[in-house]
Scaffold this motif. Structure first.
Motif, PDB file in Angstrom:
ATOM      1  N   TRP A  52      -1.393  -5.146   5.879  1.00 37.20           N
ATOM      2  CA  TRP A  52      -1.158  -4.289   7.026  1.00 37.20           C
ATOM      3  C   TRP A  52       0.127  -3.471   6.890  1.00 37.20           C
ATOM      4  O   TRP A  52       0.266  -2.414   7.508  1.00 37.20           O
ATOM      5  CB  TRP A  52      -1.107  -5.151   8.290  1.00 37.20           C
ATOM      6  CG  TRP A  52      -0.817  -4.400   9.561  1.00 37.20           C
ATOM      7  CD1 TRP A  52       0.307  -4.455  10.319  1.00 37.20           C
ATOM      8  CD2 TRP A  52      -1.685  -3.462  10.225  1.00 37.20           C
ATOM      9  NE1 TRP A  52       0.201  -3.628  11.408  1.00 37.20           N
ATOM     10  CE2 TRP A  52      -1.015  -3.003  11.381  1.00 37.20           C
ATOM     11  CE3 TRP A  52      -2.966  -2.971   9.959  1.00 37.20           C
ATOM     12  CZ2 TRP A  52      -1.571  -2.093  12.264  1.00 37.20           C
ATOM     13  CZ3 TRP A  52      -3.527  -2.062  10.838  1.00 37.20           C
ATOM     14  CH2 TRP A  52      -2.840  -1.632  11.962  1.00 37.20           C
ATOM     15  N   GLN A  53       1.064  -3.926   6.070  1.00 35.10           N
ATOM     16  CA  GLN A  53       2.379  -3.295   6.011  1.00 35.10           C
ATOM     17  C   GLN A  53       2.336  -1.793   5.702  1.00 35.10           C
ATOM     18  O   GLN A  53       3.072  -1.025   6.316  1.00 35.10           O
ATOM     19  CB  GLN A  53       3.271  -4.029   5.012  1.00 35.10           C
ATOM     20  CG  GLN A  53       3.621  -5.442   5.461  1.00 35.10           C
ATOM     21  CD  GLN A  53       4.548  -6.146   4.501  1.00 35.10           C
ATOM     22  OE1 GLN A  53       5.260  -5.505   3.728  1.00 35.10           O
ATOM     23  NE2 GLN A  53       4.539  -7.471   4.532  1.00 35.10           N
ATOM     24  N   PRO A  54       1.485  -1.337   4.758  1.00 36.05           N
ATOM     25  CA  PRO A  54       1.467   0.110   4.483  1.00 36.05           C
ATOM     26  C   PRO A  54       0.454   0.891   5.309  1.00 36.05           C
ATOM     27  O   PRO A  54       0.124   2.026   4.971  1.00 36.05           O
ATOM     28  CB  PRO A  54       1.090   0.151   2.998  1.00 36.05           C
ATOM     29  CG  PRO A  54       0.161  -1.002   2.827  1.00 36.05           C
ATOM     30  CD  PRO A  54       0.695  -2.076   3.749  1.00 36.05           C
ATOM     31  N   ALA A  55      -0.052   0.310   6.401  1.00 30.11           N
ATOM     32  CA  ALA A  55      -1.045   1.006   7.225  1.00 30.11           C
ATOM     33  C   ALA A  55      -0.470   2.317   7.748  1.00 30.11           C
ATOM     34  O   ALA A  55       0.730   2.418   8.028  1.00 30.11           O
ATOM     35  CB  ALA A  55      -1.472   0.115   8.387  1.00 30.11           C
ATOM     36  N   PRO A  56      -1.313   3.359   7.907  1.00 30.64           N
ATOM     37  CA  PRO A  56      -0.842   4.642   8.439  1.00 30.64           C
ATOM     38  C   PRO A  56      -0.180   4.471   9.797  1.00 30.64           C
ATOM     39  O   PRO A  56      -0.604   3.642  10.615  1.00 30.64           O
ATOM     40  CB  PRO A  56      -2.138   5.463   8.538  1.00 30.64           C
ATOM     41  CG  PRO A  56      -3.077   4.836   7.564  1.00 30.64           C
ATOM     42  CD  PRO A  56      -2.750   3.379   7.571  1.00 30.64           C
ATOM     43  N   ALA A  57       0.849   5.256  10.068  1.00 25.13           N
ATOM     44  CA  ALA A  57       1.628   5.129  11.303  1.00 25.13           C
ATOM     45  C   ALA A  57       0.755   5.268  12.550  1.00 25.13           C
ATOM     46  O   ALA A  57       0.912   4.501  13.515  1.00 25.13           O
ATOM     47  CB  ALA A  57       2.744   6.170  11.319  1.00 25.13           C
ATOM     48  N   GLU A  58      -0.175   6.227  12.553  1.00 24.55           N
ATOM     49  CA  GLU A  58      -1.010   6.434  13.740  1.00 24.55           C
ATOM     50  C   GLU A  58      -1.908   5.225  13.994  1.00 24.55           C
ATOM     51  O   GLU A  58      -2.121   4.835  15.145  1.00 24.55           O
ATOM     52  CB  GLU A  58      -1.855   7.699  13.577  1.00 24.55           C
ATOM     53  CG  GLU A  58      -1.031   8.989  13.612  1.00 24.55           C
ATOM     54  CD  GLU A  58      -1.913  10.223  13.540  1.00 24.55           C
ATOM     55  OE1 GLU A  58      -3.144  10.068  13.481  1.00 24.55           O
ATOM     56  OE2 GLU A  58      -1.365  11.342  13.549  1.00 24.55           O
ATOM     57  N   LEU A  59      -2.437   4.625  12.911  1.00 27.77           N
ATOM     58  CA  LEU A  59      -3.276   3.444  13.064  1.00 27.77           C
ATOM     59  C   LEU A  59      -2.445   2.264  13.568  1.00 27.77           C
ATOM     60  O   LEU A  59      -2.894   1.505  14.430  1.00 27.77           O
ATOM     61  CB  LEU A  59      -3.932   3.094  11.730  1.00 27.77           C
ATOM     62  CG  LEU A  59      -4.775   1.811  11.700  1.00 27.77           C
ATOM     63  CD1 LEU A  59      -5.871   1.866  12.746  1.00 27.77           C
ATOM     64  CD2 LEU A  59      -5.370   1.603  10.305  1.00 27.77           C
ATOM     65  N   ARG A  60      -1.240   2.106  13.055  1.00 28.27           N
ATOM     66  CA  ARG A  60      -0.364   1.030  13.511  1.00 28.27           C
ATOM     67  C   ARG A  60      -0.082   1.170  15.010  1.00 28.27           C
ATOM     68  O   ARG A  60      -0.135   0.193  15.764  1.00 28.27           O
ATOM     69  CB  ARG A  60       0.946   1.041  12.718  1.00 28.27           C
ATOM     70  CG  ARG A  60       0.807   0.703  11.249  1.00 28.27           C
ATOM     71  CD  ARG A  60       2.158   0.795  10.533  1.00 28.27           C
ATOM     72  NE  ARG A  60       3.037  -0.243  11.017  1.00 28.27           N
ATOM     73  CZ  ARG A  60       3.117  -1.462  10.489  1.00 28.27           C
ATOM     74  NH1 ARG A  60       2.348  -1.788   9.458  1.00 28.27           N
ATOM     75  NH2 ARG A  60       3.951  -2.354  10.980  1.00 28.27           N
ATOM     76  N   GLN A  61       0.213   2.392  15.440  1.00 35.16           N
ATOM     77  CA  GLN A  61       0.508   2.626  16.855  1.00 35.16           C
ATOM     78  C   GLN A  61      -0.711   2.328  17.722  1.00 35.16           C
ATOM     79  O   GLN A  61      -0.596   1.719  18.799  1.00 35.16           O
ATOM     80  CB  GLN A  61       0.971   4.068  17.057  1.00 35.16           C
ATOM     81  CG  GLN A  61       2.321   4.380  16.416  1.00 35.16           C
ATOM     82  CD  GLN A  61       2.650   5.862  16.437  1.00 35.16           C
ATOM     83  OE1 GLN A  61       1.908   6.668  16.990  1.00 35.16           O
ATOM     84  NE2 GLN A  61       3.762   6.226  15.817  1.00 35.16           N
ATOM     85  N   GLU A  62      -1.881   2.755  17.243  1.00 31.02           N
ATOM     86  CA  GLU A  62      -3.117   2.523  17.996  1.00 31.02           C
ATOM     87  C   GLU A  62      -3.397   1.027  18.107  1.00 31.02           C
ATOM     88  O   GLU A  62      -3.776   0.529  19.181  1.00 31.02           O
ATOM     89  CB  GLU A  62      -4.284   3.233  17.302  1.00 31.02           C
ATOM     90  CG  GLU A  62      -5.567   3.258  18.110  1.00 31.02           C
ATOM     91  CD  GLU A  62      -6.697   3.990  17.414  1.00 31.02           C
ATOM     92  OE1 GLU A  62      -7.765   4.109  18.026  1.00 31.02           O
ATOM     93  OE2 GLU A  62      -6.513   4.422  16.247  1.00 31.02           O
ATOM     94  N   ALA A  63      -3.211   0.291  17.020  1.00 28.53           N
ATOM     95  CA  ALA A  63      -3.456  -1.149  17.017  1.00 28.53           C
ATOM     96  C   ALA A  63      -2.462  -1.879  17.913  1.00 28.53           C
ATOM     97  O   ALA A  63      -2.839  -2.766  18.693  1.00 28.53           O
ATOM     98  CB  ALA A  63      -3.370  -1.683  15.579  1.00 28.53           C
ATOM     99  N   GLU A  64      -1.191  -1.522  17.808  1.00 29.09           N
ATOM    100  CA  GLU A  64      -0.172  -2.173  18.635  1.00 29.09           C
ATOM    101  C   GLU A  64      -0.408  -1.915  20.115  1.00 29.09           C
ATOM    102  O   GLU A  64      -0.247  -2.812  20.954  1.00 29.09           O
ATOM    103  CB  GLU A  64       1.214  -1.677  18.212  1.00 29.09           C
ATOM    104  CG  GLU A  64       1.629  -2.181  16.828  1.00 29.09           C
ATOM    105  CD  GLU A  64       2.818  -1.432  16.259  1.00 29.09           C
ATOM    106  OE1 GLU A  64       3.349  -0.530  16.967  1.00 29.09           O
ATOM    107  OE2 GLU A  64       3.221  -1.721  15.121  1.00 29.09           O
ATOM    108  N   ALA A  65      -0.829  -0.694  20.450  1.00 31.41           N
ATOM    109  CA  ALA A  65      -1.114  -0.358  21.847  1.00 31.41           C
ATOM    110  C   ALA A  65      -2.309  -1.156  22.361  1.00 31.41           C
ATOM    111  O   ALA A  65      -2.319  -1.615  23.517  1.00 31.41           O
ATOM    112  CB  ALA A  65      -1.370   1.139  21.984  1.00 31.41           C
TER     113      ALA A  65
END
Length: 200
Positions: free
Chosen positions: A174-187
């Motif tokens: 998960w560490q290199p996941a795209p920033a937009e995907l990380r934000q969507e997942a965290e939200a």
């Protein structure tokens, strides 16, 4: 959590011809592919997928990709420890060729990739955690695409999705996941957690 195995191409067949929505749906139905992608979205490339492994462990996958308006690619990809025989590859060539012909497509190119050697496979596993933190190579750029990758069924509840997603987010991959995907997942995790707390 079951660790996802990296897949490598074993068979790629390029098909020539245009597909409208009806023929695209028929092609996916003939191959048992789950629907994915929108013909009208020029950025969409992945148009179908199916786990064809014996144990349904996502170690063998059939995927449909759009190369251009008049060129499509069907690819069988396998984990390094999957023994895909010549007979099985030949069978898949026949299945794909029949589905293509039934939907007005012509096979223009066939490439069979050799399996990785066992030595390379062992080296790959030893280096896997480092490699997973180096780049994002999973076929998911949005949360909707990620659900299938991490094994979430369409019928899963939001809490089930939250729990499995949260577990996946602790994995090195998960560490290199795209920033937009990380934000969507965290939200998503935050929203479901807050909603669950409000219901108690």
């Amino acid at each position: 959590m079951t660790r996802l195995k990296p897949l490598r191409p074993r068979l790629r067949m390029i098909m020539s011809g245009e597909l409208d929505r009806t023929r695209l749906d028929r092609l996916r139905e003939a191959l048992g592919l789950a629907r994915k992608g929108r013909l009208t979205d020029r950025e969409d490339e992945h148009f179908g997928y199916r786990d064809v492994s014996e144990n349904q462990d996502r170690s063998l996958s059939l995927d449909l990709w759009r190369v251009s308006d008049a060129e499509w690619s069907l690819r069988i990809s396998a984990a390094a420890d999957v023994d895909l025989s010549d007979a099985e590859i030949t069978r898949w060539q026949s299945v794909i060729a029949a589905a293509a012909d039934a939907n007005g497509l012509e096979i223009s190119s066939v490439k069979v990739f050799p399996p990785p050697s066992r030595d390379n496979y062992e080296t790959m596993w030893r280096n896997e955690n480092w490699l997973r933190t180096a780049h994002w190579d999973l076929p998911a750029r949005t949360l909707d695409e990620l659900w299938w990758v991490i094994g979430i069924e369409p019928s899963a509840s939001e809490v089930e999705r939250r729990d499995k997603l949260a577990a996946f987010m602790t994995n090195p991959v998960w560490q290199p996941a795209p920033a937009e995907l990380r934000q969507e997942a965290e939200a998503f995790v935050r929203r479901v957690t807050e909603s669950e707390g409000g219901e108690q």
